[in-house]
Design a protein around this motif. Sequence first.
Motif, short mmCIF file in Angstrom:
data_model
loop_
_atom_site.label_atom_id
_atom_site.label_comp_id
_atom_site.label_asym_id
_atom_site.label_seq_id
_atom_site.Cartn_x
_atom_site.Cartn_y
_atom_site.Cartn_z
N LEU A 34 0.81 -1.33 -0.10
CA LEU A 34 -0.12 -0.09 -0.13
C LEU A 34 0.93 1.47 0.06
CD1 LEU A 34 -2.94 0.87 0.23
CD2 LEU A 34 -2.84 0.83 2.65
N THR A 35 1.94 1.10 0.80
CA THR A 35 2.89 2.44 0.82
C THR A 35 3.61 2.82 -0.66
OG1 THR A 35 3.38 2.00 3.01
CG2 THR A 35 5.15 3.48 1.89
N TYR A 36 4.00 1.67 -1.24
CA TYR A 36 4.67 1.69 -2.44
C TYR A 36 3.54 2.20 -3.61
CZ TYR A 36 8.79 -0.92 -0.87
OH TYR A 36 9.74 -1.38 -0.50
N PHE A 37 2.23 1.74 -3.37
CA PHE A 37 1.34 2.25 -4.30
C PHE A 37 0.81 3.63 -4.03
CE2 PHE A 37 -3.29 3.28 -4.97
CZ PHE A 37 -3.30 3.06 -6.27
N PHE A 38 0.78 4.12 -3.12
CA PHE A 38 0.77 5.61 -2.95
C PHE A 38 1.89 6.35 -3.21
CE2 PHE A 38 -2.89 4.14 0.12
CZ PHE A 38 -3.94 5.31 -0.51
N GLY A 39 3.10 5.74 -2.91
CA GLY A 39 4.37 6.65 -3.36
C GLY A 39 4.41 6.88 -4.92
N LEU A 40 3.99 5.46 -5.57
CA LEU A 40 4.04 5.73 -7.16
C LEU A 40 2.88 6.73 -7.54
CD1 LEU A 40 4.65 1.99 -8.08
CD2 LEU A 40 6.19 3.64 -8.29
N LEU A 41 1.57 6.58 -7.05
CA LEU A 41 0.69 7.59 -7.40
C LEU A 41 1.05 8.74 -7.27
CD1 LEU A 41 -2.52 8.02 -8.42
CD2 LEU A 41 -2.93 7.73 -5.94
N ILE A 42 1.54 9.35 -6.18
CA ILE A 42 2.03 10.73 -5.92
C ILE A 42 3.10 10.90 -6.74
CG2 ILE A 42 3.22 12.25 -4.17
CD1 ILE A 42 1.45 10.88 -2.17
N LEU A 43 4.04 10.26 -7.31
CA LEU A 43 5.21 10.50 -8.00
C LEU A 43 4.55 10.72 -9.43
CD1 LEU A 43 8.23 10.41 -8.76
CD2 LEU A 43 8.05 7.81 -9.17
N TRP A 44 3.61 9.72 -10.00
CA TRP A 44 2.91 10.07 -11.16
C TRP A 44 2.26 11.56 -11.28
CZ3 TRP A 44 -2.32 10.12 -12.44
CH2 TRP A 44 -2.56 10.27 -13.91
N ILE A 45 1.66 11.86 -10.11
CA ILE A 45 0.82 13.18 -9.96
C ILE A 45 2.08 14.39 -10.20
CG2 ILE A 45 -0.43 14.75 -8.66
CD1 ILE A 45 -1.70 12.29 -7.65
N GLU A 46 3.01 14.27 -9.38
CA GLU A 46 4.02 15.34 -9.30
C GLU A 46 4.83 15.45 -10.51
OE1 GLU A 46 4.91 17.42 -7.10
OE2 GLU A 46 3.15 16.65 -5.78
N VAL A 47 4.95 14.13 -11.40
CA VAL A 47 5.90 14.12 -12.39
C VAL A 47 4.85 15.00 -13.43
CG1 VAL A 47 6.64 12.79 -14.53
CG2 VAL A 47 7.34 12.35 -12.07
N GLY A 48 3.59 14.59 -13.37
CA GLY A 48 2.62 15.32 -14.34
C GLY A 48 2.50 16.65 -14.44
N GLY A 49 2.69 17.12 -13.00
CA GLY A 49 2.59 18.33 -12.49
C GLY A 49 3.75 19.41 -12.91
N PHE A 50 4.96 18.65 -12.91
CA PHE A 50 6.13 19.23 -13.41
C PHE A 50 6.13 19.61 -14.74
CE2 PHE A 50 10.59 18.62 -15.16
CZ PHE A 50 11.17 19.97 -14.25
#
Length: 352
Positions: A34-50
């Motif tokens: 679950l931690t890895y899933f949320f980590g990847l989700l936030i990484l995807w959001i941040e990369v898209g925002g960047f």
Amino acid sequence: MDSFSKKVKTFDAFPKVDPQHQVRSQRGGYSTLLTYFFGLLILWIEVGGFIGGYVDRQFLVDNVIRSELTINVDMIVAMPCEFIHTNVEDITRDRFLAGETLNFEGLNFFIPQGFRMNNPNDFHETPELDAVMQDSLRAEFRSQGQRVNEDAPACHIFGSIPVNQVKGDFRITGKGFGYRDRSHVPIEALNFTHAIQEFSFGEFFPFLSNPLDATGKITPENLQAYVYHAQVVPTVYEKLGLQVDTNQYSLTENHYVIKIDEVSKRAQGVPGIYFRYEFEPIKLTITEKRIPFLQFIAKIGTIGGGILVAAGYLFKLYEKLLLLVFGKKYVNQGQEKKDGGLLDKKVPKMSE
């Protein structure tokens, strides 16, 4: 001194657990996934925002002195063109005969589909940056000062009027009302019902939305007066090196009916359509920006570390709640302890 150096060597701001003291469980595995899933989700959001950047809005003092600009008008008035008088007057008492630059085309009055008639024009949203960039197509009216079929029942008024960038108003009245004219329109012939297709300031961008676009008023009164008050703010949109310099305005309005003096039988005012405008001394800049790459990497590292720390504390809290509610026996189910601890080693027997 030696003891101090040993303490420094053993000091660790992020204490770790030796492998022989680690315990694996099914709950721990789920929490890790679950931690890895949320980590990847936030990484995807941040990369898209960047990659997409962010929109920065700032109000600045307008330090650009503009001696003049244009008012763009496209509207229909339910009165013959030969009865209509147009004029612009600003605070410096300068007058512009708008009839010399505007076009007057006679036709039958109609309300285009989708127009908001007799609605209060007191709400307007700032256009989004992407929408402005897509619709920022400059245009010019095809003619200037043209008059066609002036005796038709209604008048199509369109064109651009050059004015000073100071407080002023654009007026549409009947001939003989408010100004001396060769002719005087009878009161019963006045009709200021109107539909506005375009009313904007500055360069003409026909596809950009303005508060008065696609609006209008219908009235049965001959001596009706409509007054629109516009507060104009210069606005600059910037994206990928492209710049759109335009003007937005907020709008308030009021309307009333002119009374007739019973003695002189004359109107106690000037009926018509008035567009009063005033320019604010500020400028709004709407720019698409992107944070620096090193700052983005630092942000990702900070977020990742925060997720791991928060996940660890949440898992410990979850384990303690299970211990309080169900007891130690339930908590220890499904756990697997690694070998290698001190208590796991067999102590050899001493020979006699």
